[in-house]
Design an enzyme around this catalytic site. Structure first.
Site, PDB file in Angstrom:
ATOM      1  CG  HIS A  61      -0.096  -0.146   2.340  1.00 54.78           C
ATOM      2  ND1 HIS A  61      -0.309   1.428   3.007  1.00 54.78           N
ATOM      3  CD2 HIS A  61      -0.015  -0.793   3.210  1.00 54.78           C
ATOM      4  CE1 HIS A  61      -0.407   1.301   4.637  1.00 54.78           C
ATOM      5  NE2 HIS A  61      -0.064  -0.595   4.413  1.00 54.78           N
ATOM      6  CD  GLU A 193      -3.110  -1.659   4.761  1.00 58.55           C
ATOM      7  OE1 GLU A 193      -2.715  -2.443   5.714  1.00 58.55           O
ATOM      8  OE2 GLU A 193      -2.615  -0.550   5.579  1.00 58.55           O
ATOM      9  CD  GLU A 194      -1.900   3.239   7.470  1.00 55.06           C
ATOM     10  OE1 GLU A 194      -2.768   2.023   8.583  1.00 55.06           O
ATOM     11  OE2 GLU A 194      -0.454   2.248   7.565  1.00 55.06           O
ATOM     12  CG  ASP A 216       1.744  -3.779   5.141  1.00 53.28           C
ATOM     13  OD1 ASP A 216       2.191  -3.458   5.956  1.00 53.28           O
ATOM     14  OD2 ASP A 216       0.503  -3.437   4.916  1.00 53.28           O
ATOM     15  CG  HIS A 302       0.731   3.055  12.512  1.00 52.03           C
ATOM     16  ND1 HIS A 302      -1.210   3.361  13.039  1.00 52.03           N
ATOM     17  CD2 HIS A 302       0.609   2.254  11.922  1.00 52.03           C
ATOM     18  CE1 HIS A 302      -0.848   2.469  11.613  1.00 52.03           C
ATOM     19  NE2 HIS A 302       0.216   2.151  10.915  1.00 52.03           N
TER      20      HIS A 302
END
Length: 330
Positions: A61, A193-194, A216, A302
């Protein structure tokens, strides 16, 4: 290892729903290595390298987490909501940047206790003195992302947006390394995607592949007092067994293991109790698609300082190439 390419990719502003900049960059990087390039209505970049065999979809992504402006007060401070998963403790005091280049700092209201810290207590300070001045700089609905300089040395990379620019980077480098393939390959650089693995769902429906592979990041269990998990930096790419969105298909998982062993590629097995990847949407498409995941062990996901090892990235590139160039083990 093309460190300059990786650094450039991590520096590009492309939050969920606004992936145009990174998509244009990737198109320019891969156009000479594929037979077809398409952009679907949702914004996914689908690059095909034709072959006579099974249709294999690889997905990484392009989007990153962000902060969206919801309100501007009379003094020019911005309130915001999350676009993807934001932790208040990580977000506080970070620098952020908007698409137009405006830079701000995340501040907090006065707190009686750090336990009271949540996103509602935070605001973005762009240096404006009034609501009018702030509105000349940003608007309601504008999105910013963490802003820091990617750092790459001889062992590791530390940057925002490694989730999942690192997956996109691995796909690009694998594509460049591929010569001939027995399979019909679709390299899909997905959107959103997030915020719910949305791009993978629509692109997989269009392609209808025989097998799907997401690339990922995954968390690790190698930091002090971390949750017990048999994944650590430096032990090679992780072959996923399960996460919260998928039980990886044994054909895909076992083929990954077989190719790793055949080519002396260091690897580890991953059982992730939370989270998911694009494979979670791919495997539920149409009547079902056998799918799996190549994961990159990453600390501090993140945040603006996600960290992974170059050796794991190199191993993932090699494993990706060996996996897609030959038949899957039925």
């Amino acid at each position: 290892m093309n460190k300059e390419l990786l650094k450039n990719m991590c520096s590009i502003y492309s939050p969920s729903g606004n992936e145009t900049a990174i998509r244009d960059f990737i198109v320019n990087e891969i156009k000479d290595y594929v037979d077809e390039i398409k952009i679907d209505p949702l914004g996914n970049l689908i690059a095909r390298k034709k072959g006579p065999g099974k249709k294999i979809m690889l997905a990484g992504h392009m989007d990153q987490i962000g902060l969206m402006v919801t309100f501007i007060d009379e003094n020019g401070f911005l309130r915001f909501t999350n676009v993807g998963g934001l932790a208040p403790a990580i977000t506080l005091s970070q620098r952020v940047i908007f698409e137009n280049g405006i830079i701000g700092v995340i501040g907090s209201e006065k707190l009686e206790s750090i336990k009271d810290l949540n996103l509602d207590k935070l605001y973005i300070d762009i240096g404006a003195s009034s609501q009018k001045e702030a509105e000349e700089m940003v608007s309601i609905g504008d999105v910013c992302v963490y802003y820091s300089e990617p750092i790459i040395d001889d062992k590791k990379v530390v940057s925002q947006a490694l989730d999942d620019r690192i997956g996109c980077f691995i796909m690009i480098e694998a594509l460049k390394a591929l010569k001939d393939s027995e399979n019909d390959l679709y390299f899909v650089f997905t959107v959103q995607e997030e915020v719910g693995i949305r791009g993978a769902k629509t692109s997989a429906y269009t392609i209808n592949p025989d097998f799907g592979i997401a690339i990922d990041v995954t968390t690790t269990g190698d930091t002090p007092n971390a949750k017990k998990m048999a994944v650590k930096l430096g032990n090679g790419p992780a072959i996923k067994v399960k996460d919260n969105s998928i039980l990886c298909h044994p054909v895909v998982k076992n083929t990954m293991i077989k190719r790793a062993k055949e080519n002396d590629i260091k690897y580890q097995l991953e059982v992730l109790e939370l989270g998911g990847t694009d494979s979670g949407a791919i495997h539920l498409t149409r009547s079902g698609i056998p799918a799996g995941v190549i994961s990159i062990p990453t600390r501090y996901i993140h945040s603006n300082c996600e960290m992974c090892y170059l050796s794991d990235i190199t191993g993932a590139i090699e494993l990706t190439v060996k996996l897609v160039e030959s038949e899957f083990v039925e």
